[in-house]
Design a protein around this motif. Structure first.
Motif, short mmCIF file in Angstrom:
data_model
loop_
_atom_site.label_atom_id
_atom_site.label_comp_id
_atom_site.label_asym_id
_atom_site.label_seq_id
_atom_site.Cartn_x
_atom_site.Cartn_y
_atom_site.Cartn_z
N ILE A 205 46.23 0.40 19.24
CA ILE A 205 46.34 0.88 17.86
C ILE A 205 45.75 -0.20 16.94
CG2 ILE A 205 47.99 1.65 16.08
CD1 ILE A 205 49.98 1.69 18.66
N PRO A 206 44.72 0.13 16.16
CA PRO A 206 44.16 -0.90 15.27
C PRO A 206 45.14 -1.30 14.18
CG PRO A 206 43.09 1.24 14.92
CD PRO A 206 44.02 1.42 16.07
N ASN A 207 45.21 -2.61 13.90
CA ASN A 207 46.12 -3.11 12.85
C ASN A 207 45.41 -3.05 11.50
OD1 ASN A 207 48.00 -3.82 14.86
ND2 ASN A 207 47.04 -5.82 15.14
N SER A 208 45.43 -1.88 10.89
CA SER A 208 44.69 -1.71 9.63
C SER A 208 45.56 -1.19 8.51
CB SER A 208 43.52 -0.74 9.85
OG SER A 208 44.05 0.50 10.26
N ASN B 220 46.04 1.63 1.60
CA ASN B 220 46.29 2.05 0.23
C ASN B 220 45.13 1.74 -0.70
OD1 ASN B 220 48.75 3.07 0.81
ND2 ASN B 220 49.88 1.21 0.25
N SER B 221 44.57 0.52 -0.57
CA SER B 221 43.51 0.12 -1.50
C SER B 221 42.15 0.68 -1.12
CB SER B 221 43.41 -1.40 -1.56
OG SER B 221 44.65 -1.99 -1.50
N TYR B 222 41.89 0.80 0.18
CA TYR B 222 40.55 1.23 0.61
C TYR B 222 40.64 2.37 1.63
CZ TYR B 222 39.36 -3.35 -1.35
OH TYR B 222 39.22 -4.42 -2.17
N PRO B 223 41.22 3.51 1.25
CA PRO B 223 41.38 4.60 2.23
C PRO B 223 40.03 5.07 2.80
CG PRO B 223 41.90 5.36 0.00
CD PRO B 223 41.71 3.89 -0.08
N ASP B 224 38.97 4.93 1.98
CA ASP B 224 37.65 5.38 2.42
C ASP B 224 37.09 4.51 3.55
OD1 ASP B 224 37.67 3.41 0.34
OD2 ASP B 224 35.48 3.51 0.29
N ALA B 225 37.65 3.32 3.73
CA ALA B 225 37.11 2.41 4.76
C ALA B 225 37.81 2.60 6.12
CB ALA B 225 37.26 0.97 4.29
N GLN C 98 29.96 -5.85 6.86
CA GLN C 98 30.65 -5.81 5.56
C GLN C 98 31.42 -4.50 5.50
OE1 GLN C 98 26.75 -6.50 3.97
NE2 GLN C 98 27.56 -7.98 2.52
N MET C 99 32.68 -4.58 5.10
CA MET C 99 33.52 -3.38 5.07
C MET C 99 32.82 -2.29 4.26
SD MET C 99 37.53 -3.06 4.11
CE MET C 99 37.45 -2.87 2.33
N SER C 100 32.87 -1.08 4.76
CA SER C 100 32.20 -0.01 4.03
C SER C 100 33.00 1.27 4.08
CB SER C 100 30.80 0.22 4.61
OG SER C 100 30.92 0.69 5.92
N GLY C 101 32.81 2.04 3.02
CA GLY C 101 33.44 3.35 2.95
C GLY C 101 32.48 4.19 2.14
N LEU C 102 32.92 4.59 0.95
CA LEU C 102 32.01 5.31 0.06
C LEU C 102 30.90 4.36 -0.40
CD1 LEU C 102 34.74 7.21 -1.96
CD2 LEU C 102 33.29 8.09 -0.12
N GLY D 275 41.86 5.05 12.66
CA GLY D 275 42.51 3.89 12.05
C GLY D 275 41.72 2.59 12.11
N TYR D 276 40.49 2.64 12.62
CA TYR D 276 39.66 1.42 12.63
C TYR D 276 39.05 1.21 11.25
CZ TYR D 276 40.22 1.56 17.65
OH TYR D 276 40.77 1.55 18.89
#
Ligand SMILES: Cc1cc2nc3c(=O)[nH]c(=O)nc-3n(C[C@H](O)[C@H](O)[C@H](O)COP(=O)(O)OP(=O)(O)OC[C@H]3O[C@@H](n4cnc5c(N)ncnc54)[C@H](O)[C@@H]3O)c2cc1C
Length: 396
Positions: free
Chosen positions: A271-274, A279-284, A298-302, A289-290
């Motif tokens: 289980i990834p510890n994320s 809460n702050s970066y749900p898009d990432a 670099q962390m990315s989402g939207l 759960g990774y």
């Protein structure tokens, strides 16, 4: 004859390697102090004026990032544990508790300029990390929070002595058990079963695996060798079934098989510890759960977050989660932070998954080395595994 010779050869090889790696450690220490002296002489920026790097997690990845950046940045390592641990050997400590001394080292021992904080990160805001009693500012954040396995394989919120005690307790506990059930026939389930039957005689060990072969992604030769190793020591293998429930000490599978066991070990998946980022970066956060990142990690989402990097097990890439991957992604993160700092973003490196060799222990004197479709089995890989443990631990 061979059963007498094998431990002797093993013992001699073991101590020969201690000497070789002792010399290697001296060499590494010289390199390390050379870097510290160089940094003290030529890095004229006072430490309090340097850029702040906060590292979450001090496993394979976070410990490397801290080691490589601590001479040039103001580094804070936040980890729920106060020590680095060579997880690939953790199962050995369940049958040989004293081995724990060889595979753990306090962060404060190998990090000379890093501020080590033993706490759990609860959240990440724009430029700060949230702890239970304060926040810690960062210019760069590196997330290496790894993954969790079912106890007793990895533990958080414990200090090293408590960890050693827990492992020792498991040893005494396992010693008393007669019937052991291992749920999951991947690498961890196989290594655990092998350690138990190699060390203790007369235990009834059963592995229930939901696939048609153990470690089914590995070459056939490796799988056959593993099956023979385990079955010749009395391990019962049940394929294509899943344990769904238990009534007392009877475990019941989806096919109706009933297995009696004094203790079951759940060795299914990670289980990834994320949680702290959700809460702050749900898009990432990916479906499982990774934490998502671009090729430069670099962390990315939207969008992508220029100063937040992701490395190790928690990173969203489709490949086997291995210590070597964590080390490799950590080195890329270090390079990329330096590239940004030196305004040389064209020198940033990318990470693309690639096949890596894997070593799986089958007790003390046997192992499997797998690389792509190639497999080497027996005593030599067992020696190789010790060599890898030595090579890793001398870095600390
Ligand atoms: C039994 C077992 C055997 C294995 N065998 C092998 C093998 O033979 N070869 C191989 O290559 N790999 C093996 N692995 C996998 C390997 O251990 C992992 O791939 C590696 O540990 C990943 O490193 P990491 O730095 O990403 O994370 P981790 O090593 O998991 O470290 C993460 C750290 O972050 C901390 N942390 C988590 N959440 C927080 C938070 N919120 N705040 C602060 N700290 C936090 C954790 O306590 C931990 O110290 C094995 C794993 C297990 C469990």
């Amino acid at each position: 004859m061979i059963s007498i010779l094998l431990p002797i050869i093993f013992f001699v090889a073991h101590y020969a390697m201690s000497i070789v790696f002792g010399l290697y450690k001296i060499f590494l220490t010289i390199i390390k102090y050379k870097n510290i002296i160089y940094s003290a002489l030529f890095n004229k920026i006072p430490i309090e004026d340097r850029k702040k790097v906060v590292i979450i997690g001090g496993g394979f990845s976070g410990s490397i990032v801290a080691q490589k950046l601590e001479n040039d940045y103001q580094v804070t390592l936040i980890d729920t544990k106060d020590f680095f641990e060579f997880t690939p050997s953790i199962l050995r400590t369940i049958v040989e508790p004293t081995h724990v001394r060889r595979i753990q080292v306090l962060h404060s021992h190998y990090l000379k300029h890093t501020n080590v904080v033993q706490k759990e990160v609860l959240g990440v805001q724009r430029n700060e990390v949230v702890l239970d009693d304060r926040t810690v500012e960062f210019d760069y954040l590196v997330i290496n929070s790894g993954s969790s396995y079912n106890s007793p394989f990895k533990e958080s919120s414990v200090v090293s002595s408590a960890r050693a005690n827990t492992l020792r307790e498991n040893y005494y506990h396992i010693r008393k058990l007669k019937k052991i059930l291992i749920i999951g026939g991947g690498i961890v389930g196989v290594e655990l079963a092998a350690e138990i039957v190699d060390h203790f005689r007369g235990k009834e060990v059963t592995i229930v695996h939901s696939q048609s072969r153990l470690m089914n992604r590995f070459p056939k030769k490796a799988i056959r060798y593993t099956e023979e190793f385990l079955q010749s020591r009395g391990v019962r293998l049940i394929y294509n079934e899943r344990v769904m429930e238990h009534r007392g000490n009877v475990f019941i599978t989806d096919q109706g098989s009933e297995i009696e066991a004094d203790q079951a070990f759940l060795c299914t998946g990670i289980i990834p510890n994320s949680g702290f980022i959700k809460n702050s970066y749900p898009d990432a956060i990916s479906e499982f759960g990774y934490i998502k990142a671009n090729d430069q990690l670099q962390m990315s989402g939207l969008t992508y977050y220029r100063n937040i990097f992701v490395s190790g097990d928690v990173l969203h890439v489709r490949e086997e989660k291995l210590a070597q991957t964590a080390e490799c992604t950590a080195s890329i993160v270090v390079n990329n932070i330096n590239a940004i700092e030196h305004r040389a973003e064209n020198k940033m490196q990318s990470y693309k998954p690639f096949s890596k060799p894997v070593l799986i222990s089958l007790g003390k004197y046997s192992a499997i080395f797998v690389y792509k479709d190639w497999a080497l089995t027996g005593f030599i890989p067992a020696i190789l595994k010790i060599a890898v443990e030595f090579k890793t631990m001398v870095r600390y």
